[in-house]
Design a protein around this motif. Structure first.
Motif, PDB file in Angstrom:
ATOM      1  N   SER A  59     -17.488  -1.371 -39.782  1.00  0.00           N
ATOM      2  CA  SER A  59     -17.935  -1.728 -41.128  1.00  0.00           C
ATOM      3  C   SER A  59     -19.354  -1.248 -41.391  1.00  0.00           C
ATOM      4  N   CYS A  60     -19.648  -0.996 -42.658  1.00  0.00           N
ATOM      5  CA  CYS A  60     -21.004  -0.650 -43.094  1.00  0.00           C
ATOM      6  C   CYS A  60     -21.604  -1.785 -43.926  1.00  0.00           C
ATOM      7  N   THR A  61     -20.992  -2.951 -43.872  1.00  0.00           N
ATOM      8  CA  THR A  61     -21.410  -4.086 -44.685  1.00  0.00           C
ATOM      9  C   THR A  61     -21.865  -5.237 -43.802  1.00  0.00           C
ATOM     10  N   GLY A  62     -23.012  -5.803 -44.113  1.00  0.00           N
ATOM     11  CA  GLY A  62     -23.519  -6.943 -43.364  1.00  0.00           C
ATOM     12  C   GLY A  62     -22.733  -8.210 -43.643  1.00  0.00           C
ATOM     13  N   ASP A  63     -23.060  -9.261 -42.927  1.00  0.00           N
ATOM     14  CA  ASP A  63     -22.375 -10.548 -43.070  1.00  0.00           C
ATOM     15  C   ASP A  63     -23.054 -11.421 -44.119  1.00  0.00           C
ATOM     16  N   LYS A  64     -22.277 -12.278 -44.736  1.00  0.00           N
ATOM     17  CA  LYS A  64     -22.784 -13.349 -45.619  1.00  0.00           C
ATOM     18  C   LYS A  64     -23.677 -12.817 -46.736  1.00  0.00           C
ATOM     19  N   GLY A  65     -23.382 -11.612 -47.220  1.00  0.00           N
ATOM     20  CA  GLY A  65     -24.160 -11.040 -48.306  1.00  0.00           C
ATOM     21  C   GLY A  65     -25.469 -10.420 -47.880  1.00  0.00           C
ATOM     22  N   GLY A  66     -25.751 -10.410 -46.581  1.00  0.00           N
ATOM     23  CA  GLY A  66     -26.976  -9.804 -46.071  1.00  0.00           C
ATOM     24  C   GLY A  66     -26.734  -8.382 -45.590  1.00  0.00           C
ATOM     25  N   ILE A  67     -27.773  -7.769 -45.043  1.00  0.00           N
ATOM     26  CA  ILE A  67     -27.667  -6.404 -44.523  1.00  0.00           C
ATOM     27  C   ILE A  67     -27.893  -6.412 -43.013  1.00  0.00           C
ATOM     28  N   MET A  68     -27.550  -5.301 -42.378  1.00  0.00           N
ATOM     29  CA  MET A  68     -27.640  -5.192 -40.926  1.00  0.00           C
ATOM     30  C   MET A  68     -29.025  -4.762 -40.457  1.00  0.00           C
ATOM     31  N   SER A  69     -29.438  -5.313 -39.334  1.00  0.00           N
ATOM     32  CA  SER A  69     -30.519  -4.705 -38.564  1.00  0.00           C
ATOM     33  C   SER A  69     -29.869  -3.600 -37.747  1.00  0.00           C
ATOM     34  N   SER A  70     -30.293  -2.361 -37.966  1.00  0.00           N
ATOM     35  CA  SER A  70     -29.577  -1.251 -37.339  1.00  0.00           C
ATOM     36  C   SER A  70     -30.536  -0.131 -36.988  1.00  0.00           C
ATOM     37  N   PHE A  71     -29.991   1.087 -36.854  1.00  0.00           N
ATOM     38  CA  PHE A  71     -30.811   2.238 -36.501  1.00  0.00           C
ATOM     39  C   PHE A  71     -30.200   3.492 -37.090  1.00  0.00           C
ATOM     40  N   ALA A  72     -30.986   4.560 -37.130  1.00  0.00           N
ATOM     41  CA  ALA A  72     -30.590   5.791 -37.806  1.00  0.00           C
ATOM     42  C   ALA A  72     -29.407   6.453 -37.114  1.00  0.00           C
ATOM     43  N   VAL A  73     -28.495   6.987 -37.903  1.00  0.00           N
ATOM     44  CA  VAL A  73     -27.231   7.503 -37.377  1.00  0.00           C
ATOM     45  C   VAL A  73     -27.429   8.686 -36.436  1.00  0.00           C
ATOM     46  N   GLU A  74     -28.479   9.485 -36.648  1.00  0.00           N
ATOM     47  CA  GLU A  74     -28.667  10.665 -35.803  1.00  0.00           C
ATOM     48  C   GLU A  74     -29.104  10.316 -34.381  1.00  0.00           C
ATOM     49  N   LEU A  75     -29.405   9.050 -34.142  1.00  0.00           N
ATOM     50  CA  LEU A  75     -29.840   8.648 -32.811  1.00  0.00           C
ATOM     51  C   LEU A  75     -28.679   8.284 -31.883  1.00  0.00           C
ATOM     52  N   TRP A  76     -27.470   8.251 -32.414  1.00  0.00           N
ATOM     53  CA  TRP A  76     -26.333   7.796 -31.609  1.00  0.00           C
ATOM     54  C   TRP A  76     -25.288   8.891 -31.456  1.00  0.00           C
ATOM     55  N   ASP A  77     -24.833   9.102 -30.228  1.00  0.00           N
ATOM     56  CA  ASP A  77     -23.766  10.045 -29.931  1.00  0.00           C
ATOM     57  C   ASP A  77     -22.452   9.252 -29.917  1.00  0.00           C
ATOM     58  N   PHE A  78     -21.672   9.382 -30.985  1.00  0.00           N
ATOM     59  CA  PHE A  78     -20.458   8.586 -31.119  1.00  0.00           C
ATOM     60  C   PHE A  78     -19.377   9.031 -30.136  1.00  0.00           C
ATOM     61  N   ASP A  79     -19.392  10.279 -29.739  1.00  0.00           N
ATOM     62  CA  ASP A  79     -18.393  10.773 -28.787  1.00  0.00           C
ATOM     63  C   ASP A  79     -18.637  10.214 -27.387  1.00  0.00           C
ATOM     64  N   ARG A  80     -19.905  10.164 -26.989  1.00  0.00           N
ATOM     65  CA  ARG A  80     -20.250   9.704 -25.639  1.00  0.00           C
ATOM     66  C   ARG A  80     -20.657   8.234 -25.599  1.00  0.00           C
ATOM     67  N   ASN A  81     -20.762   7.618 -26.789  1.00  0.00           N
ATOM     68  CA  ASN A  81     -21.109   6.202 -26.890  1.00  0.00           C
ATOM     69  C   ASN A  81     -22.440   5.907 -26.205  1.00  0.00           C
ATOM     70  N   THR A  82     -23.448   6.689 -26.581  1.00  0.00           N
ATOM     71  CA  THR A  82     -24.764   6.522 -25.977  1.00  0.00           C
ATOM     72  C   THR A  82     -25.835   7.086 -26.906  1.00  0.00           C
ATOM     73  N   TYR A  83     -27.100   6.850 -26.563  1.00  0.00           N
ATOM     74  CA  TYR A  83     -28.204   7.391 -27.350  1.00  0.00           C
ATOM     75  C   TYR A  83     -28.295   8.903 -27.219  1.00  0.00           C
ATOM     76  N   ARG A  84     -28.838   9.521 -28.253  1.00  0.00           N
ATOM     77  CA  ARG A  84     -29.161  10.950 -28.187  1.00  0.00           C
ATOM     78  C   ARG A  84     -30.597  11.174 -27.721  1.00  0.00           C
ATOM     79  N   ILE A  85     -31.372  10.119 -27.619  1.00  0.00           N
ATOM     80  CA  ILE A  85     -32.772  10.228 -27.241  1.00  0.00           C
ATOM     81  C   ILE A  85     -33.007   9.512 -25.920  1.00  0.00           C
ATOM     82  N   SER A  86     -34.142   9.786 -25.313  1.00  0.00           N
ATOM     83  CA  SER A  86     -34.485   9.161 -24.045  1.00  0.00           C
ATOM     84  C   SER A  86     -35.139   7.805 -24.302  1.00  0.00           C
ATOM     85  N   MET A  87     -34.480   6.733 -23.853  1.00  0.00           N
ATOM     86  CA  MET A  87     -34.998   5.380 -24.031  1.00  0.00           C
ATOM     87  C   MET A  87     -35.469   4.830 -22.687  1.00  0.00           C
ATOM     88  N   PRO A  88     -36.667   4.273 -22.612  1.00  0.00           N
ATOM     89  CA  PRO A  88     -37.156   3.718 -21.354  1.00  0.00           C
ATOM     90  C   PRO A  88     -36.196   2.687 -20.773  1.00  0.00           C
TER      91      PRO A  88
END
Length: 239
Positions: free
Chosen positions: A186-215
């Motif tokens: 879903s792209c819709t938050g709960d109870k009429g609110g919005i999601m705390s999320s992150f930019a789509v280009e940071l996530w590799d949906f095929d590998r289910n992991t970040y595209r960037i180096s995270m400590p």
């Protein structure tokens, strides 16, 4: 609740880390601290309040990551950017912002805050079982929220009588309207609110992991993996 752990928390996180033309002593992108902080990864129902979203967040005591560019305390940001650089990175708890967060003196627009939202890996393994999806508010036929919340380094206060005792802190998160990562299909938050999320280009949906180096991410990802041997290398040699 849609998801126990959405990273970032968040964020339009420094995907430009690897951009060409980086100056020699640019500020360290992420610094690592220990101790108490707010974690907004599980906040999927943030009401919009003017130019911000008010997200109710977890209270967590563990190692956490601060995105230097999002530090809203001007003195802490300047001191951290000056001391912690790409050429001379700060180790854990060496960044000035770590002490500011620990002391409860994080100051935004003249107001000191006892709590700050940063990023940590609490509940991370559950994220791997959630159906994440790309959400682009500008796409034709899009159905979902037009905005999402960026809670990195957001100032937070204690809720006097929280409706959810597991989320006793309220953080003042910035609004973003760029493509983001949705949860549970879903792209819709709960109870009429919005999601705390992150930019789509940071996530590799095929590998289910970040595209960037995270400590620390390599260690966390390994902890979430099944306890079994990996397949042998194709060459038959491990080195």
């Amino acid at each position: 609740m849609r998801v126990q752990a959405l990273a970032i928390a968040c964020v339009a996180w420094a995907w430009a880390m690897a951009a060409p033309g980086v100056v020699a002593d640019e500020a360290q992108v992420f610094v690592v601290c220990t101790g108490w902080h707010a974690l907004c990864s599980a906040s999927q129902d943030c009401p919009v309040n003017g130019q911000r979203a008010d997200c109710d967040c977890l209270r967590v005591n563990e190692t956490h990551v601060v995105y230097t560019a999002e530090i809203q305390d001007p003195d802490a940001r300047a001191a951290t950017s000056a001391k912690c650089t790409r050429d001379h990175p700060c180790d854990v708890d060496e960044a000035p912002v770590c002490q500011v967060i620990r002391d409860g003196t994080y100051t935004v627009d003249g107001t000191p805050y006892q709590w700050v939202s940063t990023y940590s890996y609490r509940g991370w393994c559950s994220l791997l079982d959630v159906e994440l999806r790309a959400c682009d508010p500008s796409a034709p036929g899009y159905r979902g929220d037009s905005y999402w919340a960026i809670c990195d380094a957001a100032p937070c206060t204690e809720i006097e009588d929280p409706a959810d005792p597991n989320r006793p802190l309220r953080c003042q998160c910035r609004l973003a309207d760029a493509p983001f990562v949705g949860a549970n299909g879903s792209c819709t938050g709960d109870k009429g609110g919005i999601m705390s999320s992150f930019a789509v280009e940071l996530w590799d949906f095929d590998r289910n992991t970040y595209r960037i180096s995270m400590p620390g991410y390599d260690y966390v990802a390994a902890a979430c993996a099944p306890l079994r041997s990996d397949p042998p290398p194709a060459s038959g040699k491990v080195r």
